[in-house]
Scaffold this motif. Structure first.
Motif, PDB file in Angstrom:
ATOM      1  N   ALA C 487      -6.460   2.823   6.268  1.00  0.00           N
ATOM      2  CA  ALA C 487      -7.349   1.967   6.890  1.00  0.00           C
ATOM      3  C   ALA C 487      -6.844   0.414   7.079  1.00  0.00           C
ATOM      4  CB  ALA C 487      -8.579   1.897   5.972  1.00  0.00           C
ATOM      5  N   GLY C 488      -5.587   0.211   6.645  1.00  0.00           N
ATOM      6  CA  GLY C 488      -4.925  -0.978   6.998  1.00  0.00           C
ATOM      7  C   GLY C 488      -4.318  -1.244   8.186  1.00  0.00           C
ATOM      8  N   ASP C 489      -3.130  -2.147   8.185  1.00  0.00           N
ATOM      9  CA  ASP C 489      -2.765  -2.523   9.560  1.00  0.00           C
ATOM     10  C   ASP C 489      -2.029  -1.307  10.325  1.00  0.00           C
ATOM     11  OD1 ASP C 489      -3.545  -4.958   8.496  1.00  0.00           O
ATOM     12  OD2 ASP C 489      -1.690  -5.321   7.575  1.00  0.00           O
ATOM     13  N   ASN C 490      -1.488  -0.512   9.570  1.00  0.00           N
ATOM     14  CA  ASN C 490      -0.693   0.557  10.211  1.00  0.00           C
ATOM     15  C   ASN C 490      -1.562   1.920  10.690  1.00  0.00           C
ATOM     16  OD1 ASN C 490       1.552  -0.988   9.569  1.00  0.00           O
ATOM     17  ND2 ASN C 490       1.986   0.386   7.779  1.00  0.00           N
ATOM     18  N   MET C 491      -2.919   1.587  10.672  1.00  0.00           N
ATOM     19  CA  MET C 491      -3.838   2.622  10.830  1.00  0.00           C
ATOM     20  C   MET C 491      -3.807   3.246  11.980  1.00  0.00           C
ATOM     21  SD  MET C 491      -7.775   2.035  10.375  1.00  0.00           S
ATOM     22  CE  MET C 491      -8.851   2.756  11.646  1.00  0.00           C
ATOM     23  N   ASN C 492      -3.789   2.510  13.182  1.00  0.00           N
ATOM     24  CA  ASN C 492      -3.983   3.063  14.660  1.00  0.00           C
ATOM     25  C   ASN C 492      -2.633   3.900  14.869  1.00  0.00           C
ATOM     26  OD1 ASN C 492      -6.264   2.360  15.216  1.00  0.00           O
ATOM     27  ND2 ASN C 492      -5.612   0.334  15.983  1.00  0.00           N
ATOM     28  N   ALA C 493      -1.543   3.446  14.296  1.00  0.00           N
ATOM     29  CA  ALA C 493      -0.210   4.106  14.514  1.00  0.00           C
ATOM     30  C   ALA C 493      -0.333   5.406  13.676  1.00  0.00           C
ATOM     31  CB  ALA C 493       1.061   3.244  14.085  1.00  0.00           C
TER      32      ALA C 493
END
Lengths: 483, 204, 644
Positions: C487-493
């Motif tokens: 759910a954090g910054d790397n979520m989309n990747a």
């Protein structure tokens, strides 16, 4: 004139013929001691034949002025025939040795019979049809009577021979009538003759066709030309019965399909009625008559009559889907029957082969694996999902329904319910009756292995049916591509 | 033409009559003799059609070999044929009925016999005119070329018949005396003849 | 490698199942656990490659059914969603395998048990790697079957048998919905392959289905049907009754099947089918409502239960509710995040409870425990870790995932979202309360066990404790480590294309922008819950009894699980019995048997005798039959005409 173009398509058959004759010579010089090696060589020859077949190009080809044809349909059926024959040879070895009928002619005759079947499957002319059929039948007559010191076996061979001769007579009579009215024996010429708006086959050709059909129906043991089946199955040595139940049936039904769909495809309306009739009659008789049998081989004879009835449902549909159904059905039929006969061959008590259904009592306690395998085959033959037998029936019935043959499909389902009675009775006897004495554990590893493989196939067919279904699909497509 | 027609009907009638006699004669030897008669007449029919080769084959093979073999077998085996025929009368009515129905139907069909006008042209190997060549020659020309496949297959059938006959009948019996030519030839004087001096007046 | 990870458990199951006698108990344990451990390692590698490396894979095995337009292939699909599930399943399952070596060491049927466990794992992996609905259904039914076998593993116990049958039958209701859903999907899309239906879903957003004269929004109908399947498997309100009873099975089974993996299959399915659900907002609303209600309902029931495993079972039910309403507000990644962390801490709690039960000589009733915390300190500590994670105390795994869900519900800013939010908050208090009730009743206070049991209390062997430690590590760190990816910054990747949310909406981003009180509230209520439990069970131990007496109606209502079982018994079970009896006696026995089977059977027997007697054995009879046949057919043609 013979050209290389003629030789290539028949290369597998050519090899098989030469191998059979070479094996004959080998056997003659080595005597009956060589039966074991002869058998294995025969299996090898069948395998090599298959390999040659698979190496040849895959398109449809004809040779010898169109008397012989190889196409996807022929290849599919030939695979099944070769497989059935090879398994029959393997299954026979141990048995023949124990019954002291170990003779090297046995594998040789099976090779010749298989050769005859290959010619049948590839027949593209009424004469080559007959020649292939006789080549096969003659070898079968002999091996039916192979245990010549037993009256039952001799009787089986003689009955088969006499009735077979009668059926051949009918077939020839029909063929000559067709020739007389049409003026040609070649399948493609016949097909061309019946196509077109002005084509009128005439009642003579149709009656000829009836006789021809009668002869072929005898070979697949369809009612009312089935009467030989129970007696011959019971009388013949068990591995021979196993062979009869599988390879010749496949070859004959392939021949029947090709003859009906190929040259007489345009007369569909005429022969459909016959096929529907013999299909219903076979299904009914197969289901009913088996109920009172006490001998397992006789029971399997009626069972095979019933199975042929189901396969013919696919032909009665007359569609590509139906023919595909027949291909699938025969492949599954092969696995189920080979497996069942492996079980029957393992029923030996104090050195004597037991053939009564009661002898199976309590099998589950003495031989749990064998009982499980047998139960799988019986459930499958009864058509209980998800075993292979269910899918075989499903494909042909689906084809029949799609062609609007509802009555046929309904009768088929009803008879398979009746048929389930006697298959399940065997399961009940195996699992719930008081155990009889245990069988000898002498059947041999080959039998056990075949039983296991056939069992796995039957059990797991639904997981990946596509190789067989697609193979049968291509086989069926080729018959309808030209016509 | 008239002569041909008369011969045809004569041969045909005798063939049918002889065939009926084959199955109805009480004495099996008579049956076989009637069979031979039927063969001869069939050969006559073939000659009428210009198929003299087949006619001769029929006489030589069927009459000369097959029927004579039958005759031997019938005479050598002690079979009570009367007993075998007991069921005959019992099933005669229904058998006759089926036979008659079938016959009537076939007659009906043959009554509508119509060879399409171009049938002859469709024949795979048209029969050459008799003036050009004999039909022995004509058969020879196609049998080993166009029909080599069927010919070879038929050869295999005969091979199987031979194997089958041997498999079902040949038995290796103990104590059967056989001629061994090499042994005979290989015998020397020393093994076979022994010279003894015998005292006069005493036995060997 | 991908296929290997999936099929190793099957290999282990087959070896242990069929070769159990040859391998022996020890051999079966080694084979199955060994296969599972390798599979778990592979599972980690797969997660690294697919999830972190962003490298989805599909592995084609072979084609399965090919009938007309209906084409199904055996294909393994590995995207991030699958990789996460494969990771969770293989890791938890391998730990449970190892644990079972110790826990089941006195059982006479060890190979059977290990084989079932591995077999279950195989089906679960088939389910999560499915590339089409039918393959998923295959896995779905397979885990159902294994669950049945494992719940009823101690088949001598009648309760175990009854529970197994109940689980199977209740699941059948859900599966019926699922099967109908699959058929409906095929009807709509002419395919059941995920790829095809996902691609076609936007085009069908407005399609409708006609059924019995009703016209319904097609995707909503389908999604509701599929969700019914998920409800059955994930024990959501209405179809939840089987889960507590399923605790009759051995404890490792409860940990693996009824906490970490199988019951989460429903959540997985909804997340997997997110491209369908996204176009069916009404279905999503239903998912939210059912999830939120279950969440509260199960938490209230857990307050009153006295069986240690049943408390945890209701807690599982409640946590599944959280996951569902997360999916319902489109926060699929939050749902899957909670699924992952929950798998660790709930398996830890179950196995810890198993350790307690093991120590207490198979005693499961908390009223006969207490005061044993000094005797089994390791288990005690581990239970604390599990409970802290469950209650959502900061920096434990549950804190990250559960709070995210609650915030997402608030952030959705819809009325159902608010409903779910408040339900979640109340359930959070209750969760903390019943968790510490469990700890206090089990470990603290005066011991209520008898002398003999107490004398026997002992710490579990290492083979049981080591899996617990591994899971405890997961329960502590999985939230902290996973947050950035899930759910954090790397979520989309990380997620790639495996989860679909309608463009323009971002429930996770919305969750991060909620007011501060929303963020702190769950923590506060968790602490309040713990305090209340401490007060009620530690400081004033007679208070619960007083309360129960005072609010007897409510207490009874909760104790009897809202009377669901009684209601079902009255509505379905007894009428079904009555109907069945009537049909059996009058309908089947008199009418159908008389005319049908019995009548047909006797007719068949009669005919069979006739037919068999035709087989006389005389050649001329046979020949005659053939001739009659030919003559008959020819006559048919001449008389009736040749048809054409």
């Amino acid at each position: 004139m013979i050209t290389t173009a003629d030789i290539y398509p028949v290369l597998p058959e050519l090899f098989l013929a030469v191998a059979a004759m070479a094996l004959l010579m080998y056997g003659v010089f080595r005597g009956d001691k060589s039966t074991g090696s002869c058998s294995w060589l025969a299996v090898l020859a069948l395998i090599v034949t298959g390999v040659i077949m698979s190496l040849l190009p895959e398109n449809a080809e004809s040779a010898f002025r169109g008397q012989f044809v190889v196409d996807q349909f022929a290849r599919f059926m030939k695979w099944l025939v070769l497989l059935g024959s090879a398994l029959a040879v393997v299954m026979s070895m141990n048995y023949n040795a124990r019954e002291q009928i170990e003779r090297f002619e046995f594998p040789v005759l099976i090779l010749f019979a298989s050769l005859g079947m290959l010619l049948m499957v590839s027949a593209n002319d009424l004469i080559s049809l007959y020649v292939g059929l006789e080549l096969q039948s003659l070898a079968l007559y002999v091996i039916a009577a192979f245990r010549r010191d037993s009256t039952k076996s001799s009787e089986a061979g003689l009955k088969y021979f006499v009735l077979g001769a009668l059926s051949s007579g009918m077939l020839l009579y029909g063929a000559s009538m067709i020739y007389g009215f049409a003026g040609t024996t070649r399948f493609d010429a016949l097909a061309a003759l019946f196509t077109g708006p002005s084509a009128d086959p005439g009642v003579g050709v149709v009656v000829g066709l009836v006789f021809l059909l009668a002869g072929l129906a005898f070979k697949v043991s369809a009612v009312p030309f089935h009467m030989w089946t129970p007696d011959v199955y019971e009388g013949a040595p068990t591995p021979v019965t196993a062979f009869f139940a599988v390879a010749p049936k496949i070859a004959a039904i392939a021949l029947l399909v090709r003859t009906m769909v190929g040259p007489f495809g345009e007369l569909f309306a005429q022969w459909q009625q016959i096929i529907v009739f013999i299909s219903i009659a076979s299904m009914l008789l197969g289901a009913l008559a088996a109920i009172w049998q006490t001998n397992i081989k006789r029971l399997l004879a009626y069972s095979s009559i019933g199975h042929i009835g189901y396969a013919l449902v696919g032909l009665a549909a007359g569609s590509e889907e139906g023919i595909r159904g027949i291909g699938v059905y025969m492949a599954i039929y092969l696995a189920m029957n080979v497996g069942t006969f492996c079980c029957v061959l393992s029923m030996r008590r104090q050195g004597v082969l037991a053939e009564g259904i009661d002898d199976l009592a309590g099998l589950a306690r003495n031989h749990p694996m064998m009982a499980a395998a047998m139960a799988i085959f019986m459930f499958s033959m009864a058509g209980i999902p998800p075993l292979a037998g269910f899918f075989g029936k499903l494909y042909v019935f689906m084809a029949a329904v799609n062609e609007g043959l509802y009555v046929l499909a309904i009768i088929g389902v009803l008879t398979s319910v009746i048929g389930a009675f006697y298959y399940l009775r065997i399961v009940k006897i195996m699992y719930f009756d008081e155990p009889a004495d245990a069988f000898d554990r002498t059947a041999g590893r080959e039998i056990g292995a075949i039983m296991a493989v056939a069992g796995m196939f039957t059990l797991l067919f639904f997981v990946f049916p596509s190789p067989i279904v697609e193979g049968a699909g291509q086989a069926a497509a080729v018959l309808f591509a030209s016509g | 033409m008239i002569l041909q027609a008369i011969s045809f009907y004569a041969f045909a009638a005798v063939t049918v009559a002889a065939a009926v006699m084959v199955i109805s004669a009480r004495n099996p030897v008579h049956s076989v003799l009637f069979l031979i008669l039927a063969f001869f007449n069939a050969a006559g029919l073939f000659v009428l059609m210009g198929a003299e080769f087949i006619a001769m084959i029929l006489v030589i093979v069927y009459v000369g070999a097959v029927a004579v073999l039958f005759l031997f077998v019938v005479m050598m085996l002690d079979i009570n044929f009367v007993e075998l025929r007991q069921g005959f009368l019992q099933y005669l009515p229904i058998g006759a009925l089926v036979g008659l129905v079938l016959l009537a139907e076939l007659v009906l069909i043959l009554g509508s016999w119509a060879i399409a006008p171009d049938t002859a042209s469709r024949a795979a190997a048209p029969t050459p005119a008799i003036t050009e060549t004999t039909n022995t020659h004509a058969i020879g020309q196609v049998l080993y070329t166009d029909y080599i496949y069927l010919f070879q297959a038929a050869g295999l059938i005969l091979l199987i018949a031979m194997i089958g006959a041997i498999v079902l009948t040949l038995r290796s019996r103990e104590g059967v005396k056989r001629q061994r030519i090499s042994d005979q030839v290989g015998r020397t004087r020393e093994e076979s003849v022994e010279v003894r001096h015998v005292e006069p007046g005493s036995g060997v | 490698m991908y296929a290997l990870a999936i099929f190793l458990p099957l290999v282990g199951a087959i070896l242990a199942g069929f070769g159990g006698r040859a391998l022996g108990d020890r051999g079966a344990q080694i084979v199955t656990s060994g296969c599972m451990l390798i599979s778990a390692v592979l599972g980690c590698i797969i997660l690294a490659e697919v999830g972190l490396g962003g490298n989805p894979q599909t592995v084609e095995l072979f084609s399965w059914i090919n009938s007309g337009a209906f084409e199904v292939n055996w294909t393994l699909r590995f995207d991030t969603l699958t990789a996460v599930m494969v990771f969770v399943v293989t890791v938890v399952s391998s730990m449970v395998h190892v644990y079972s070596i110790g826990y089941m060491s006195h059982d006479p049927h060890i190979p059977r048990f290990m084989s079932y466990l591995s077999f279950f794992t195989f089906f679960m992996l088939m389910l999560v790697t499915a590339d089409n609905l039918l393959q998923m259904f295959f896995g779905w039914e397979g885990v159902g079957l294994c669950s049945y076998l494992l719940i009823g593993f101690w088949y001598e116990k009648p309760e175990a048998n009854a529970a197994a049958i109940k689980a199977f039958v209740v699941n059948r209701v859900g599966d019926f919905g699922f099967a109908l859903g699959i058929m409906g999907v095929f009807l709509m899309f002419n395919s059941i392959s995920f790829e095809t239906i996902f691609a076609a879903a936007p085009g069908k957003a407005d399609a409708t289905i006609q059924f019995l004269g009703f016209e319904a929004h097609a995707l909503t109908t389908l999604c509701i049907l599929l969700f019914i399947g998920a409800m059955g498997k994930s024990a959501q309100l209405g179809l939840h009754t089987w889960l507590p009873d399923a605790m009759e099975g051995p404890t490792p089974v409860s940990a693996l099947i009824h906490a970490a993996t199988m019951v989460t299959a429903g959540v997985f399915m909804v997340a997997r089918l997110s491209p369908l659900f996204e176009y069916a907002p009404d279905a999503l609303t239903l998912v939210t409502i059912v999830g939120a209600t279950t969440c509260l309902f199960a938490a209230t029931v857990a307050l009153t239960q006295t069986d240690i495993k049943r408390v945890i079972a209701y807690s599982t039910c409640s946590q599944l509710g959280y996951m569902f309403f997360a999916c319902g507000v489109s926060a699929y990644s939050a749902g899957i995040f909670h699924l992952t962390t929950h798998a660790f801490f709930k398996a830890l709690l179950f196995l810890g409870a198993g350790s307690v039960i093991h120590a207490m000589s198979s005693e499961q009733d908390m009223r006969r425990m207490g005061g044993i915390w000094k005797m089994i300190p390791v288990t005690y500590t581990l239970m604390w870790i599990g409970s802290l994670a469950l209650a959502g105390i900061p920096f434990f795994a549950g804190f990250y995932s559960k709070d995210l869900i609650i915030e997402a519900a608030f952030g959705a800013n819809t009325s159902v979202g608010m409903y779910a939010f408040w339900m979640g908050i109340i359930a959070a208090i209750l969760t903390a309360f019943y968790s510490w009730r469990l700890i206090i009743m089990t470990f603290h206070g005066e011991s209520r066990a008898d002398e003999k049991t107490l004398a026997h209390v002992h710490e579990s062997p290492k083979v049981m404790l080591i899996p617990l430690l591994v899971l405890a590590v997961g329960a502590i760190f999985s939230g902290f480590v996973g947050y950035a990816y899930f759910a954090g910054d790397n979520m989309n990747a990380f997620w790639g294309d495996s989860i679909f949310v309608l463009p323009g909406t971002d429930p996770i981003a919305a969750a991060k922008q909620v007011p501060a009180w929303v963020i702190t509230l769950p923590i506060v209520v968790a602490v309040v819950g713990i305090g209340a439990a401490y007060y009620a069970y530690m400081a004033k131990p007679d208070l619960p009894g007083l309360l129960a007496e005072r609010f007897q109606g409510t207490y009874k209502f909760l104790l009897n699980k809202w009377y669901f079982d009684e209601l079902y018994d009255f509505l379905f079970v007894r009428p079904a019995h009555r109907l069945g009896r009537n049909l059996w006696k009058d309908g089947d026995g008199a009418v159908i048997d008389g005319l049908g089977p019995d009548g047909v059977a006797s007719a068949a027997r009669y005919l069979a005798q006739k037919v068999a007697s035709m087989q006389s054995g005389y050649v001329y009879h046979y020949a005659f039959a053939m001739l009659i046949g030919v003559a008959g057919i020819v006559t048919w043609y001449l008389v009736v005409g040749s048809g054409g």
